[in-house]
Design a protein around this motif. Structure first.
Motif, PDB file in Angstrom:
ATOM      1  N   LYS A 135     -17.519 -16.430  11.252  1.00  0.00           N
ATOM      2  CA  LYS A 135     -19.044 -16.821  11.002  1.00  0.00           C
ATOM      3  C   LYS A 135     -19.365 -17.645  12.155  1.00  0.00           C
ATOM      4  CE  LYS A 135     -18.406 -17.023   6.081  1.00  0.00           C
ATOM      5  NZ  LYS A 135     -18.877 -15.686   5.432  1.00  0.00           N
ATOM      6  N   PHE A 180     -23.771 -26.793   3.410  1.00  0.00           N
ATOM      7  CA  PHE A 180     -22.660 -25.847   3.008  1.00  0.00           C
ATOM      8  C   PHE A 180     -21.652 -26.092   4.053  1.00  0.00           C
ATOM      9  CE2 PHE A 180     -25.551 -23.952  -0.076  1.00  0.00           C
ATOM     10  CZ  PHE A 180     -24.549 -23.646  -0.958  1.00  0.00           C
ATOM     11  N   LYS A 182     -18.061 -24.245   5.072  1.00  0.00           N
ATOM     12  CA  LYS A 182     -17.245 -22.972   4.993  1.00  0.00           C
ATOM     13  C   LYS A 182     -16.209 -22.675   5.942  1.00  0.00           C
ATOM     14  CE  LYS A 182     -21.623 -20.854   4.673  1.00  0.00           C
ATOM     15  NZ  LYS A 182     -22.529 -19.667   4.863  1.00  0.00           N
ATOM     16  N   GLY A 187     -14.597 -15.000   3.111  1.00  0.00           N
ATOM     17  CA  GLY A 187     -15.208 -13.872   2.356  1.00  0.00           C
ATOM     18  C   GLY A 187     -15.231 -14.168   0.700  1.00  0.00           C
ATOM     19  N   SER A 188     -15.892 -13.630   0.046  1.00  0.00           N
ATOM     20  CA  SER A 188     -15.853 -13.803  -1.024  1.00  0.00           C
ATOM     21  C   SER A 188     -16.090 -15.326  -1.753  1.00  0.00           C
ATOM     22  CB  SER A 188     -14.366 -13.305  -2.056  1.00  0.00           C
ATOM     23  OG  SER A 188     -14.482 -11.908  -2.166  1.00  0.00           O
ATOM     24  N   SER A 189     -16.547 -16.202  -0.725  1.00  0.00           N
ATOM     25  CA  SER A 189     -16.828 -17.554  -0.886  1.00  0.00           C
ATOM     26  C   SER A 189     -15.668 -18.389  -1.157  1.00  0.00           C
ATOM     27  CB  SER A 189     -17.902 -17.721  -2.108  1.00  0.00           C
ATOM     28  OG  SER A 189     -19.099 -17.196  -2.117  1.00  0.00           O
ATOM     29  N   GLU A 218     -23.373 -26.007   7.505  1.00  0.00           N
ATOM     30  CA  GLU A 218     -24.678 -25.300   7.695  1.00  0.00           C
ATOM     31  C   GLU A 218     -25.462 -26.220   6.598  1.00  0.00           C
ATOM     32  OE1 GLU A 218     -23.056 -20.756   7.625  1.00  0.00           O
ATOM     33  OE2 GLU A 218     -24.785 -21.194   6.409  1.00  0.00           O
ATOM     34  N   GLN A 219     -27.021 -26.328   7.194  1.00  0.00           N
ATOM     35  CA  GLN A 219     -27.922 -26.749   6.350  1.00  0.00           C
ATOM     36  C   GLN A 219     -28.297 -25.697   5.213  1.00  0.00           C
ATOM     37  OE1 GLN A 219     -29.628 -29.729   6.851  1.00  0.00           O
ATOM     38  NE2 GLN A 219     -30.111 -28.988   4.686  1.00  0.00           N
ATOM     39  N   ILE A 221     -30.143 -23.925   2.370  1.00  0.00           N
ATOM     40  CA  ILE A 221     -31.383 -23.263   2.312  1.00  0.00           C
ATOM     41  C   ILE A 221     -31.973 -23.120   0.910  1.00  0.00           C
ATOM     42  CG2 ILE A 221     -32.890 -21.421   3.044  1.00  0.00           C
ATOM     43  CD1 ILE A 221     -31.019 -21.183   5.671  1.00  0.00           C
ATOM     44  N   GLU A 225     -31.396 -14.934  -2.237  1.00  0.00           N
ATOM     45  CA  GLU A 225     -30.339 -14.099  -1.589  1.00  0.00           C
ATOM     46  C   GLU A 225     -30.671 -12.525  -1.348  1.00  0.00           C
ATOM     47  OE1 GLU A 225     -26.498 -15.544  -1.512  1.00  0.00           O
ATOM     48  OE2 GLU A 225     -26.781 -16.967  -2.811  1.00  0.00           O
ATOM     49  N   PHE A 250     -24.474 -21.662  -6.618  1.00  0.00           N
ATOM     50  CA  PHE A 250     -24.764 -20.569  -5.740  1.00  0.00           C
ATOM     51  C   PHE A 250     -23.727 -19.431  -5.880  1.00  0.00           C
ATOM     52  CE2 PHE A 250     -21.103 -23.504  -4.476  1.00  0.00           C
ATOM     53  CZ  PHE A 250     -20.302 -22.508  -3.563  1.00  0.00           C
ATOM     54  N   TYR A 251     -23.737 -18.517  -5.028  1.00  0.00           N
ATOM     55  CA  TYR A 251     -23.032 -17.150  -5.206  1.00  0.00           C
ATOM     56  C   TYR A 251     -21.530 -17.597  -4.811  1.00  0.00           C
ATOM     57  CZ  TYR A 251     -22.878 -12.206  -5.603  1.00  0.00           C
ATOM     58  OH  TYR A 251     -22.770 -10.875  -6.065  1.00  0.00           O
ATOM     59  N   LYS A 256     -19.363 -14.289  -8.681  1.00  0.00           N
ATOM     60  CA  LYS A 256     -19.109 -12.958  -7.867  1.00  0.00           C
ATOM     61  C   LYS A 256     -18.239 -12.362  -8.659  1.00  0.00           C
ATOM     62  CE  LYS A 256     -19.974 -13.562  -3.102  1.00  0.00           C
ATOM     63  NZ  LYS A 256     -19.599 -14.205  -1.846  1.00  0.00           N
ATOM     64  N   ASN A 311     -27.850 -14.637   7.170  1.00  0.00           N
ATOM     65  CA  ASN A 311     -26.611 -15.388   6.768  1.00  0.00           C
ATOM     66  C   ASN A 311     -25.579 -15.111   7.546  1.00  0.00           C
ATOM     67  OD1 ASN A 311     -24.727 -17.081   5.129  1.00  0.00           O
ATOM     68  ND2 ASN A 311     -24.747 -15.736   3.617  1.00  0.00           N
ATOM     69  N   GLU A 312     -25.124 -13.662   6.804  1.00  0.00           N
ATOM     70  CA  GLU A 312     -23.827 -13.164   7.546  1.00  0.00           C
ATOM     71  C   GLU A 312     -23.746 -11.592   7.468  1.00  0.00           C
ATOM     72  OE1 GLU A 312     -20.291 -13.245   5.510  1.00  0.00           O
ATOM     73  OE2 GLU A 312     -21.158 -13.074   3.451  1.00  0.00           O
TER      74      GLU A 312
HETATM   75  P1  ADP Z   1     -18.989 -15.226   2.201  1.00  0.00           P
HETATM   76  O1  ADP Z   1     -18.564 -14.405   3.332  1.00  0.00           O
HETATM   77  O2  ADP Z   1     -17.851 -15.809   1.592  1.00  0.00           O
HETATM   78  O3  ADP Z   1     -19.783 -14.378   1.280  1.00  0.00           O
HETATM   79  P2  ADP Z   1     -21.371 -16.775   2.757  1.00  0.00           P
HETATM   80  O4  ADP Z   1     -21.780 -17.563   4.058  1.00  0.00           O
HETATM   81  O5  ADP Z   1     -22.119 -15.582   2.373  1.00  0.00           O
HETATM   82  O6  ADP Z   1     -19.766 -16.475   2.526  1.00  0.00           O
HETATM   83  O7  ADP Z   1     -21.603 -17.835   1.622  1.00  0.00           O
HETATM   84  C1  ADP Z   1     -21.254 -17.484   0.287  1.00  0.00           C
HETATM   85  C2  ADP Z   1     -22.516 -17.999  -0.705  1.00  0.00           C
HETATM   86  O8  ADP Z   1     -22.677 -19.572  -0.508  1.00  0.00           O
HETATM   87  C3  ADP Z   1     -23.907 -17.448  -0.275  1.00  0.00           C
HETATM   88  O9  ADP Z   1     -23.936 -16.178  -0.826  1.00  0.00           O
HETATM   89  C4  ADP Z   1     -24.930 -18.467  -0.942  1.00  0.00           C
HETATM   90  O10 ADP Z   1     -24.865 -18.297  -2.280  1.00  0.00           O
HETATM   91  C5  ADP Z   1     -23.978 -19.822  -0.461  1.00  0.00           C
HETATM   92  N1  ADP Z   1     -24.558 -20.315   0.987  1.00  0.00           N
HETATM   93  C6  ADP Z   1     -24.075 -20.129   1.832  1.00  0.00           C
HETATM   94  N2  ADP Z   1     -24.481 -20.651   3.133  1.00  0.00           N
HETATM   95  C7  ADP Z   1     -25.714 -21.254   2.430  1.00  0.00           C
HETATM   96  C8  ADP Z   1     -26.844 -21.961   2.920  1.00  0.00           C
HETATM   97  N3  ADP Z   1     -26.486 -22.145   4.295  1.00  0.00           N
HETATM   98  N4  ADP Z   1     -27.848 -22.121   2.286  1.00  0.00           N
HETATM   99  C9  ADP Z   1     -27.835 -21.971   1.087  1.00  0.00           C
HETATM  100  N5  ADP Z   1     -26.805 -21.196   0.371  1.00  0.00           N
HETATM  101  C10 ADP Z   1     -25.782 -20.859   1.026  1.00  0.00           C
END
Ligand code: ADP
Ligand code: MG
Ligand code: MG
Ligand code: K
Length: 355
Positions: A135, A180, A182, A187-189, A218-219, A221, A225, A250-251, A256, A311-312
């Motif tokens: 990331k 946030f 991370k 992956g998979s949060s 990360e800020q 947001i 989604e 959040f997700y 998931k 996002n990613e």
């Molecule tokens: P992964 O690869 O594990 O899916 P993500 O970067 O997509 O990682 O983050 C997982 C979840 O966390 C996102 O789907 C979202 O719900 C939340 N999230 C991550 N970064 C942000 C952000 N900067 N602002 C708001 N929500 C976020």
């Protein structure tokens, strides 16, 4: 004659179990008239095993029905090496479908082995897989290319350990809570937290460093989604965007896979111009990251302003029959088993171009 397709599943990553579910679904939906399926599982310890049980029975106890094997990097020999009673048998493989999420599967490492072996494989190549998995690199590249995204900071474990107070102060001056945190390769949060104050932040950083030596701040947001499925090599097809309504704040991993109540809305209900903006960005991002085969590009859309943020990008997205990627393709009139056919032919086409 049938095409011999080795499907790789499991793996050493935190997403081992999810990978089994995705792979089972793929194998169940592969046309048995066209393909001879060779299921190869990788244990959490990294042992390669040929699965000899029925596809329908594939679950976490799969190792009970298996024979030692590995894919050899030696491209002058048949690729699959099966070992039984200390004897090696060499078996031909036409295509490999790596259905491995995360570490050592989605990050270019398995792709490197397959490059050496010379066998066509589904999905992105070494460099593309590696950058999309990381990331920090992904965000830096997106920044360079002017892709809209939220503010982020990359922090290394050794530097943080030496200067904790400095980093906390710096984060508090550059960001406003919530943020946030991370692991860079995740992956998979897994390992991801939302921090609302300094106490949360310190814990979140500690948690993320359990999974990686590099993390992102990360800020946060306040956003919807939105995800887009992309398919193709040189010519790409971009699906309509879909929306995820997480069952939690959040997700998260729980939202998931545990709750079973996060909702997918296809197509996402967005103003036409926002939909177009997202689809254009998805195609651009796919090109920037030099993807081939497939990828799912994920966005945030600000709840108040509809501003779109990248996002990613995921090069081996969840692939169960109810996962977003196959669902988006199905909505675009590409049913699940045709999607698999398409991915396999893209893999062969890509391999041919290399020669
Ligand atoms: P992964 O690869 O594990 O899916 P993500 O970067 O997509 O990682 O983050 C997982 C979840 O966390 C996102 O789907 C979202 O719900 C939340 N999230 C991550 N970064 C942000 C952000 N900067 N602002 C708001 N929500 C976020
Ligand atoms: Mg991801
Ligand atoms: Mg994600
Ligand atoms: K990713």
């Amino acid at each position: 004659t049938k095409l011999k397709v080795a499907v790789l599943f499991g793996g050493v990553s935190t997403e081992h179990e999810i990978s089994i579910v995705s792979a089972k679904s793929i194998m169940q939906n592969m046309d048995k008239e066209k393909y001879e399926i060779i299921p190869i599982g990788i244990t959490k310890e990294g042992k390669w095993l040929l699965y000899t049980g029925k596809i329908e029975d594939l679950d976490s106890k799969w190792t009970q029905f298996s024979i030692e094997c590995f894919i050899s990097p030696d491209r002058t020999k048949k690729a699959l090496v099966k070992i039984k009673d200390n004897e090696a048998t060499f078996i031909d493989i036409d295509v490999v479908f790596p259905v491995l999420h995360g570490l050592n599967g989605e990050d270019g490492t398995v792709q490197g082995l397959l490059e050496l072996s010379g066998i066509p494989y589904v999905g992105c190549g070494v460099l593309s897989s590696a950058i999309c998995m990381d990331k920090a690199f992904a965000k830096k590249l997106a920044l360079l290319e002017g892709i809209p995204q939220g503010h982020f900071l990359v922090v290394y474990k050794n530097e943080y350990s030496a200067k904790k107070d400095y980093f906390i102060r710096r984060i508090e001056s550059e960001f406003s809570y919530p943020v946030f945190v991370k692991p860079a390769n995740s992956g998979s949060s897994v390992g991801i937290s939302k921090a609302k104050d300094r106490e949360d932040l310190v814990l979140a950083i500690h948690e993320a460093f359990l999974y990686d030596t590099k993390i992102l701040i990360e800020q946060a947001i306040n956003a919807r989604e939105i995800e887009c499925a992309v398919l193709g090599n040189d010519e790409v097809f971009v699906s309509e965007p879909g929306e995820i309504i997480p069952s939690r704040e959040f997700y998260s991993y729980e939202a998931k896979y545990i709750d079973n109540s996060s909702e997918l809305i296809i197509p996402a209900r967005l103003p036409k111009e926002v939909t177009e903006e997202i689809k254009d960005l998805a195609a651009r991002i796919y090109k920037i990251f030099e993807c081939c085969g497939m990828a799912r590009v994920d966005f945030f859309v600000d709840k108040d302003t509809n501003k779109v943020y990248f996002n990613e990008i995921n090069t081996i997205p969840g692939f169960t029959s109810i996962s977003m990627y196959p669902k988006l393709m199905e909505f675009s009139s590409i049913p699940y088993s045709q999607l698999i056919d398409k991915l396999i032919s893209l893999a062969i086409e890509k391999n041919r171009q290399k020669k």
